[in-house]
Write a protein that holds these residues in place. Sequence first.
Motif, short mmCIF file in Angstrom:
data_model
loop_
_atom_site.label_atom_id
_atom_site.label_comp_id
_atom_site.label_asym_id
_atom_site.label_seq_id
_atom_site.Cartn_x
_atom_site.Cartn_y
_atom_site.Cartn_z
N VAL A 8 0.86 -1.18 0.00
CA VAL A 8 0.00 0.00 0.00
C VAL A 8 0.90 1.23 0.00
N LYS A 9 0.81 2.03 -1.05
CA LYS A 9 1.54 3.30 -1.12
C LYS A 9 0.52 4.41 -0.94
N VAL A 10 0.68 5.22 0.09
CA VAL A 10 -0.28 6.27 0.42
C VAL A 10 0.36 7.64 0.27
N GLU A 11 -0.35 8.55 -0.39
CA GLU A 11 0.02 9.96 -0.48
C GLU A 11 -1.24 10.72 -0.06
N ALA A 12 -1.19 11.39 1.11
CA ALA A 12 -2.38 12.09 1.62
C ALA A 12 -2.01 13.52 1.98
N LYS A 13 -3.02 14.41 1.94
CA LYS A 13 -2.78 15.81 2.29
C LYS A 13 -3.94 16.32 3.14
N GLY A 14 -3.70 17.47 3.78
CA GLY A 14 -4.73 18.09 4.60
C GLY A 14 -4.90 17.48 5.97
N LEU A 15 -3.88 16.77 6.45
CA LEU A 15 -3.93 16.13 7.76
C LEU A 15 -3.28 17.01 8.82
N ALA A 16 -3.65 16.83 10.07
CA ALA A 16 -2.94 17.48 11.16
C ALA A 16 -1.56 16.84 11.26
N PRO A 17 -0.52 17.61 11.57
CA PRO A 17 0.81 17.00 11.73
C PRO A 17 0.79 15.90 12.80
N GLY A 18 1.53 14.83 12.55
CA GLY A 18 1.62 13.74 13.50
C GLY A 18 1.13 12.42 12.93
N LYS A 19 0.94 11.44 13.82
CA LYS A 19 0.56 10.09 13.40
C LYS A 19 -0.95 9.95 13.26
N HIS A 20 -1.32 9.10 12.29
CA HIS A 20 -2.73 8.83 12.01
C HIS A 20 -2.94 7.34 11.76
N GLY A 21 -3.99 6.80 12.38
CA GLY A 21 -4.37 5.43 12.11
C GLY A 21 -4.91 5.31 10.70
N VAL A 51 -8.48 6.84 6.74
CA VAL A 51 -7.46 7.47 7.58
C VAL A 51 -8.20 8.15 8.74
N HIS A 52 -7.65 8.00 9.95
CA HIS A 52 -8.27 8.54 11.16
C HIS A 52 -7.54 9.79 11.65
N ALA A 53 -8.21 10.52 12.54
CA ALA A 53 -7.69 11.79 13.04
C ALA A 53 -6.49 11.62 13.98
N GLN A 54 -6.40 10.49 14.66
CA GLN A 54 -5.34 10.28 15.64
C GLN A 54 -4.58 8.99 15.35
N ALA A 55 -3.53 8.79 16.12
CA ALA A 55 -2.71 7.58 15.97
C ALA A 55 -3.46 6.36 16.50
N ASP A 56 -3.22 5.22 15.90
CA ASP A 56 -3.72 3.93 16.37
C ASP A 56 -2.77 3.45 17.47
N ASP A 57 -3.33 3.07 18.63
CA ASP A 57 -2.47 2.58 19.71
C ASP A 57 -2.14 1.09 19.57
N TYR A 58 -2.66 0.44 18.55
CA TYR A 58 -2.39 -0.96 18.19
C TYR A 58 -2.91 -1.98 19.20
N LYS A 59 -3.77 -1.57 20.16
CA LYS A 59 -4.24 -2.55 21.12
C LYS A 59 -5.69 -2.38 21.55
N THR A 60 -6.25 -1.18 21.48
CA THR A 60 -7.61 -0.95 21.98
C THR A 60 -8.64 -1.32 20.92
N ASP A 61 -9.57 -2.20 21.29
CA ASP A 61 -10.64 -2.61 20.39
C ASP A 61 -11.77 -1.58 20.49
N PRO A 62 -12.42 -1.15 19.43
CA PRO A 62 -12.38 -1.73 18.09
C PRO A 62 -11.48 -1.00 17.08
N SER A 63 -10.94 0.21 17.43
CA SER A 63 -10.19 0.94 16.40
C SER A 63 -8.89 1.57 16.89
N GLY A 64 -8.38 1.13 18.03
CA GLY A 64 -7.09 1.64 18.50
C GLY A 64 -7.12 3.07 18.99
N ASN A 65 -8.31 3.55 19.41
CA ASN A 65 -8.46 4.94 19.87
C ASN A 65 -7.96 5.93 18.82
#
Length: 190
Positions: free
Chosen positions: A70-83, A164-178
Motif C-alpha cells: 500500500v503506497k499512500v500519499e495524503a494531504k490536509g492532515l494534522a501534523p503527527g501520526k494517524h491510524g 485514515v483517522h484523526a489520531q494515531a492507532d495505539d495498536y491494542k484498543t478494540d475496536p479501532s485503536g483509539n
Amino acid sequence: MKKWARSVGILSLGILLSACSSNNNMKSDPKSEGASSMSKSSPITVQLMNSHGQKAGIATLEQAAEGVKVKVEAKGLAPGKHGIHFHENGVCEVPKFESAGKHFNTTKKLHGFENPKGPHVGDLKNITADQSGNASADLMSSLVTLQEGKDNSLLKEGGTALVVHAQADDYKTDPSGNSGDRILCGVIKK
C-alpha cells in the motif's frame, strides 16, 4: 568414409535444428506466458477524499508474494501520526464515512497488532503527516489479498474502503485503536 562423415554432419545439423525449434516452442508457449501474467495483477488506485468530498490524496494497492503493498500519499492532515485501516464496505459517504462500516475483520479477531486476541485483517501501521499536513507512506499487509474469491480479499463483492483517522492507532484498543474520527476515505474496487 565420406558418406559416414556426411551422415554425421547431417545428423548433427538435424539435432541442432531440433534443439533450436524446441527452444522456440518453449518461448512462444501460450500456457507459460499466461501463467506468468495471471499471477501478476494490475495495481488498484484508490482516490482518497476528505469529509467535504474533496480530493485529499491517493493510494495504490498492489499484490505481492508477501501480501498487499500500500503506497499512500495524503494531504490536509494534522501534523503527527494517524491510524489507517481497511474497512468492510466499499462506500465513503461524507462527512463521517460511517458508511465504510467497521474494520475489515474476516477472522473475527480483536483490533491491534499488540492485542493478544488481534489483529483485524484490516489493521495497518500508522502513517505520519509532516508539518504541512502531507503524509507519504509505504505499508505492507500480509493479512489481506487482492485475489478475488478469497475470504480476506479487499476486492470482495461491493468492495472495501481505506480510511485514515484523526489520531494515531495505539495498536491494542478494540475496536479501532483509539484512532478517533474518520477524516479521509477511499473506495477499493476493481
